[in-house]
Design an enzyme around this catalytic site. Structure first.
Site, PDB file in Angstrom:
ATOM      1  N   THR A   1       0.830  -1.211   0.000  1.00  0.00           N
ATOM      2  CA  THR A   1       0.000   0.000   0.000  1.00  0.00           C
ATOM      3  C   THR A   1       0.863   1.260   0.000  1.00  0.00           C
ATOM      4  OG1 THR A   1      -0.185  -0.045   2.416  1.00  0.00           O
ATOM      5  CG2 THR A   1      -1.950  -1.108   1.188  1.00  0.00           C
ATOM      6  N   GLY A   2       2.140   1.102   0.290  1.00  0.00           N
ATOM      7  CA  GLY A   2       3.044   2.259   0.301  1.00  0.00           C
ATOM      8  C   GLY A   2       3.511   2.616  -1.100  1.00  0.00           C
TER       9      GLY A   2
ATOM     10  N   SER B   1      -3.032   1.314  18.563  1.00  0.00           N
ATOM     11  CA  SER B   1      -4.274   1.939  18.112  1.00  0.00           C
ATOM     12  C   SER B   1      -5.262   2.061  19.255  1.00  0.00           C
ATOM     13  CB  SER B   1      -4.900   1.062  17.020  1.00  0.00           C
ATOM     14  OG  SER B   1      -6.221   1.472  16.747  1.00  0.00           O
TER      15      SER B   1
ATOM     16  N   TYR C   1      -8.291  -6.868  14.425  1.00  0.00           N
ATOM     17  CA  TYR C   1      -7.311  -5.788  14.243  1.00  0.00           C
ATOM     18  C   TYR C   1      -6.859  -5.250  15.603  1.00  0.00           C
ATOM     19  CZ  TYR C   1      -5.496  -1.118  13.543  1.00  0.00           C
ATOM     20  OH  TYR C   1      -4.722   0.007  13.609  1.00  0.00           O
TER      21      TYR C   1
ATOM     22  N   LYS D   1      -3.063  -5.506  17.775  1.00  0.00           N
ATOM     23  CA  LYS D   1      -2.323  -4.368  18.340  1.00  0.00           C
ATOM     24  C   LYS D   1      -2.056  -4.584  19.823  1.00  0.00           C
ATOM     25  CE  LYS D   1      -1.697  -2.040  14.630  1.00  0.00           C
ATOM     26  NZ  LYS D   1      -0.338  -1.788  14.128  1.00  0.00           N
TER      27      LYS D   1
ATOM     28  N   LEU E   1     -13.243   8.370   7.562  1.00  0.00           N
ATOM     29  CA  LEU E   1     -14.286   9.383   7.340  1.00  0.00           C
ATOM     30  C   LEU E   1     -13.868  10.495   6.366  1.00  0.00           C
ATOM     31  CD1 LEU E   1     -17.020  10.709   8.000  1.00  0.00           C
ATOM     32  CD2 LEU E   1     -15.928  11.754  10.007  1.00  0.00           C
TER      33      LEU E   1
ATOM     34  N   PHE F   1     -23.095   7.445   9.100  1.00  0.00           N
ATOM     35  CA  PHE F   1     -23.560   6.141   9.569  1.00  0.00           C
ATOM     36  C   PHE F   1     -24.196   6.293  10.955  1.00  0.00           C
ATOM     37  CE2 PHE F   1     -19.745   4.565   6.964  1.00  0.00           C
ATOM     38  CZ  PHE F   1     -20.504   4.430   5.807  1.00  0.00           C
TER      39      PHE F   1
ATOM     40  N   ARG G   1     -15.265  11.429  17.777  1.00  0.00           N
ATOM     41  CA  ARG G   1     -13.914  10.872  17.744  1.00  0.00           C
ATOM     42  C   ARG G   1     -12.895  11.968  18.076  1.00  0.00           C
ATOM     43  NH1 ARG G   1     -16.608   7.162  17.683  1.00  0.00           N
ATOM     44  NH2 ARG G   1     -16.679   5.337  16.330  1.00  0.00           N
TER      45      ARG G   1
ATOM     46  N   ARG H   1     -23.193   1.806  11.627  1.00  0.00           N
ATOM     47  CA  ARG H   1     -22.230   0.791  11.185  1.00  0.00           C
ATOM     48  C   ARG H   1     -21.891  -0.085  12.393  1.00  0.00           C
ATOM     49  NH1 ARG H   1     -16.578   3.050   8.873  1.00  0.00           N
ATOM     50  NH2 ARG H   1     -16.163   3.172  11.098  1.00  0.00           N
ATOM     51  N   ALA H   2     -21.854  -1.385  12.184  1.00  0.00           N
ATOM     52  CA  ALA H   2     -21.620  -2.297  13.311  1.00  0.00           C
ATOM     53  C   ALA H   2     -20.282  -2.003  13.977  1.00  0.00           C
ATOM     54  CB  ALA H   2     -21.646  -3.741  12.823  1.00  0.00           C
ATOM     55  N   GLY H   3     -20.269  -2.032  15.310  1.00  0.00           N
ATOM     56  CA  GLY H   3     -19.004  -1.929  16.043  1.00  0.00           C
ATOM     57  C   GLY H   3     -18.495  -0.522  16.278  1.00  0.00           C
TER      58      GLY H   3
HETATM   59  N1  UFG Z   1     -18.306   7.491   9.194  1.00  0.00           N
HETATM   60  C1  UFG Z   1     -19.433   8.001   8.575  1.00  0.00           C
HETATM   61  N2  UFG Z   1     -19.437   8.061   7.211  1.00  0.00           N
HETATM   62  C2  UFG Z   1     -18.406   7.632   6.450  1.00  0.00           C
HETATM   63  C3  UFG Z   1     -17.259   7.100   7.103  1.00  0.00           C
HETATM   64  C4  UFG Z   1     -17.251   7.047   8.479  1.00  0.00           C
HETATM   65  O1  UFG Z   1     -20.405   8.384   9.225  1.00  0.00           O
HETATM   66  O2  UFG Z   1     -18.496   7.714   5.221  1.00  0.00           O
HETATM   67  C5  UFG Z   1     -18.273   7.503  10.661  1.00  0.00           C
HETATM   68  C6  UFG Z   1     -18.049   6.157  11.300  1.00  0.00           C
HETATM   69  O3  UFG Z   1     -19.265   5.468  11.427  1.00  0.00           O
HETATM   70  C7  UFG Z   1     -17.435   6.588  12.636  1.00  0.00           C
HETATM   71  C8  UFG Z   1     -16.645   7.851  12.280  1.00  0.00           C
HETATM   72  O4  UFG Z   1     -17.152   8.291  11.033  1.00  0.00           O
HETATM   73  O5  UFG Z   1     -18.452   6.919  13.534  1.00  0.00           O
HETATM   74  C9  UFG Z   1     -15.154   7.603  12.114  1.00  0.00           C
HETATM   75  O6  UFG Z   1     -14.996   6.490  11.242  1.00  0.00           O
HETATM   76  P1  UFG Z   1     -13.570   6.040  10.679  1.00  0.00           P
HETATM   77  O7  UFG Z   1     -13.810   4.829   9.860  1.00  0.00           O
HETATM   78  O8  UFG Z   1     -12.891   7.190  10.039  1.00  0.00           O
HETATM   79  O9  UFG Z   1     -12.742   5.727  11.985  1.00  0.00           O
HETATM   80  P2  UFG Z   1     -13.054   4.732  13.184  1.00  0.00           P
HETATM   81  O10 UFG Z   1     -13.175   5.586  14.407  1.00  0.00           O
HETATM   82  O11 UFG Z   1     -14.121   3.783  12.899  1.00  0.00           O
HETATM   83  O12 UFG Z   1     -11.711   3.886  13.138  1.00  0.00           O
HETATM   84  C10 UFG Z   1     -10.513   4.426  13.553  1.00  0.00           C
HETATM   85  C11 UFG Z   1      -9.353   3.774  12.800  1.00  0.00           C
HETATM   86  C12 UFG Z   1      -9.301   2.305  13.065  1.00  0.00           C
HETATM   87  C13 UFG Z   1      -9.327   2.037  14.542  1.00  0.00           C
HETATM   88  C14 UFG Z   1     -10.497   2.742  15.188  1.00  0.00           C
HETATM   89  C15 UFG Z   1     -10.554   2.560  16.666  1.00  0.00           C
HETATM   90  O13 UFG Z   1      -9.503   3.983  11.420  1.00  0.00           O
HETATM   91  O14 UFG Z   1      -8.102   1.787  12.544  1.00  0.00           O
HETATM   92  O15 UFG Z   1     -10.418   4.140  14.911  1.00  0.00           O
HETATM   93  O16 UFG Z   1      -9.499   3.183  17.241  1.00  0.00           O
HETATM   94  F1  UFG Z   1      -9.463   0.712  14.742  1.00  0.00           F
END
Ligand code: UFG
Length: 326
Positions: free
Chosen positions: A35-36, A119, A143, A147, A189, A206, A219, A281-283
C-alpha cells in the site's frame, strides 16, 4: 547510526520519515510497497521487504547490520477492521508475526529502541468521557487484538532483554503535513467524504441517533503531522534511563462529531455537503476521545492543530492526488 522505519512508504510512516530527515537523521525504510509508494520516502534508502515473510527476520538483521540501525519505528501492518474480521489468521500473521520478526531481529543485532504503532482500537467500546491508558483494553475485533498482542510482546521483550520501547495508541488520524503525503486510501471518514463529493454523491453519515450532542459519533481527530512529531518525542524519550511509562495515547483530548467533520469539509471546499444518513455501522463506539495527559506529562508532546487545519490540509492534499489506493 540510523533509524529503520518499517512501513515508511505509507501515509503516516512517510510523515515520520520526512521529519527524521529534517533533523538529519539517517533513515532506512523497509516497506513491501503493498500500500506504500516509493516516491514518498525522498532520498531515504528503501528496502522492499515484507516483515511477515518467512525469511524476514534474517533479511532485517542484514539490513540492520549493514546500516548500523540502533532504533526501529514499526508501522508496517494491516489496518482495516472489517478485513480483520474476515481474515483473522492473516491479520495475526501480518501484524503479530511481522512485529515478532522485527523484535527478534533487533535482539540479535542489539538494536534496542522501538516505537510501535498501536491503536485506540485496543480499547474497544469504552464507556467513558475520555479514555486514559489505564482503561482496561477490550478490543472487539482481530485488528485491535493484534495491536494489543503487539503491546504485550513488546512489554515481554522489555523485561526479557532490556528492549526500550514506546507503544503509541493512535486515535483518528487525518490531514496531511505536505500535499503530496495525503492519505491515498478511502477507508476513513475524511477521505470517504471527499471521495463521495468527487463522485458527485452525498456524503454518508452512519447513524445520527447516538447518545451524543448531535446524534453522530464523536472521535478524537489528530493531525498526521502532530502524530508524526509524537514519534520523534517518543524516540527521544527512549534515551532517558528513567522511563515510567511505555504506552501512550496520541490524541488531542478533544472530541469532534461526524457531522462537525462533514460541515468543516463543506466550509473548506465550498461544496454542498448535505449528507445522507444511513444505518449505524456495526461496532462503532458512540464516543472515543483520548486523555492526552500522559503523553503531555511524560513526553512533553501536545497536539498543535485542530479540526480546521486537519480538514484544510486533507482537502489540499486530496486535490493534489493521487488517491483511492489501498
Ligand atoms: N463514518 C461516517 N461516514 C463515512 C465514514 C465514516 O459516518 O463515510 C463515521 C463512522 O461510522 C465513525 C466515524 O465516522 O463513527 C469515524 O470512522 P472512521 O472509519 O474514520 O474511523 P473509526 O473511528 O471507525 O476507526 C478508527 C481507525 C481504526 C481504529 C479505530 C478505533 O480507522 O483503525 O479508529 O481506534 F481501529
Amino acid at each position: 547510526m540510523s533509524i529503520m522505519v518499517t512501513g515508511g512508504a505509507g501515509y503516516i510512516g512517510a510523515h515520520v520519515v520526512r521529519l527524521l530527515q529534517q533533523r538529519d537523521q539517517d533513515v532506512v525504510v523497509v516497506d513491501d510497497l503493498s500500500t506504500g509508494r516509493a516516491d514518498r520516502v525522498g532520498d531515504a534508502t528503501l528496502v522492499e521487504l515484507d516483515v511477515a515473510a518467512g525469511d524476514a527476520q534474517q533479511r532485517l538483521e542484514l539490513v540492520m547490520e549493514e546500516r548500523g540501525v540502533t532504533g526501529v519505528i514499526h508501522f508496517a501492518a494491516r489496518k482495516q477492521v472489517g478485513e480483520s474480521v474476515q481474515r483473522p489468521a492473516w491479520y495475526y500473521q501480518q501484524n503479530v508475526t511481522g512485529l515478532a520478526n522485527v523484535v527478534a531481529a533487533m535482539e540479535t543485532v542489539g538494536a534496542d529502541r522501538l516505537i510501535f504503532s498501536s491503536s485506540a482500537a485496543v480499547y474497544g467500546m469504552p464507556d467513558v468521557e475520555v479514555v486514559t491508558e489505564d482503561v482496561p483494553p477490550q478490543p472487539i475485533n482481530p485488528y485491535g487484538e493484534t495491536k494489543l498482542v503487539g503491546e504485550w510482546l513488546i512489554a515481554d521483550a522489555q523485561r526479557a532483554w532490556g528492549l526500550r520501547a514506546a507503544s503509541l495508541r493512535y486515535f483518528n488520524v487525518a490531514g496531511a503535513g505536505w500535499p503530496e503525503l495525503g492519505d491515498p486510501a478511502v477507508l476513513n471518514l475524511v477521505p470517504m467524504v471527499l471521495d463521495k463529493l468527487e463522485l458527485g454523491e452525498r456524503p454518508m453519515i452512519f447513524g445520527d441517533d447516538y447518545p451524543t450532542p448531535d446524534g453522530t459519533c464523536v472521535r478524537d481527530y489528530i493531525h498526521v503531522l502532530d502524530l508524526a512529531a509524537a514519534h520523534l518525542a517518543a524516540l527521544d524519550y527512549l534515551d532517558a534511563e528513567d522511563r515510567p511509562e511505555s504506552v501512550f495515547n496520541v490524541g488531542t483530548g478533544r472530541g469532534g462529531s461526524v457531522r462537525e467533520v462533514v460541515d468543516e469539509i463543506g466550509r473548506v471546499s465550498g461544496l454542498d455537503v448535505t449528507p445522507r444518513v444511513a444505518e449505524r455501522r456495526a461496532g462503532d463506539p458512540p464516543r472515543l476521545v483520548a486523555s492526552a495527559d500522559r503523553i503531555a506529562d511524560v513526553l512533553g508532546w501536545t497536539a498543535r492543530q485542530g479540526l480546521p487545519e486537519i480538514i484544510a490540509s486533507a482537502w489540499e492534499a486530496w486535490q493534489a492526488g493521487p488517491r483511492r489506493i489501498g
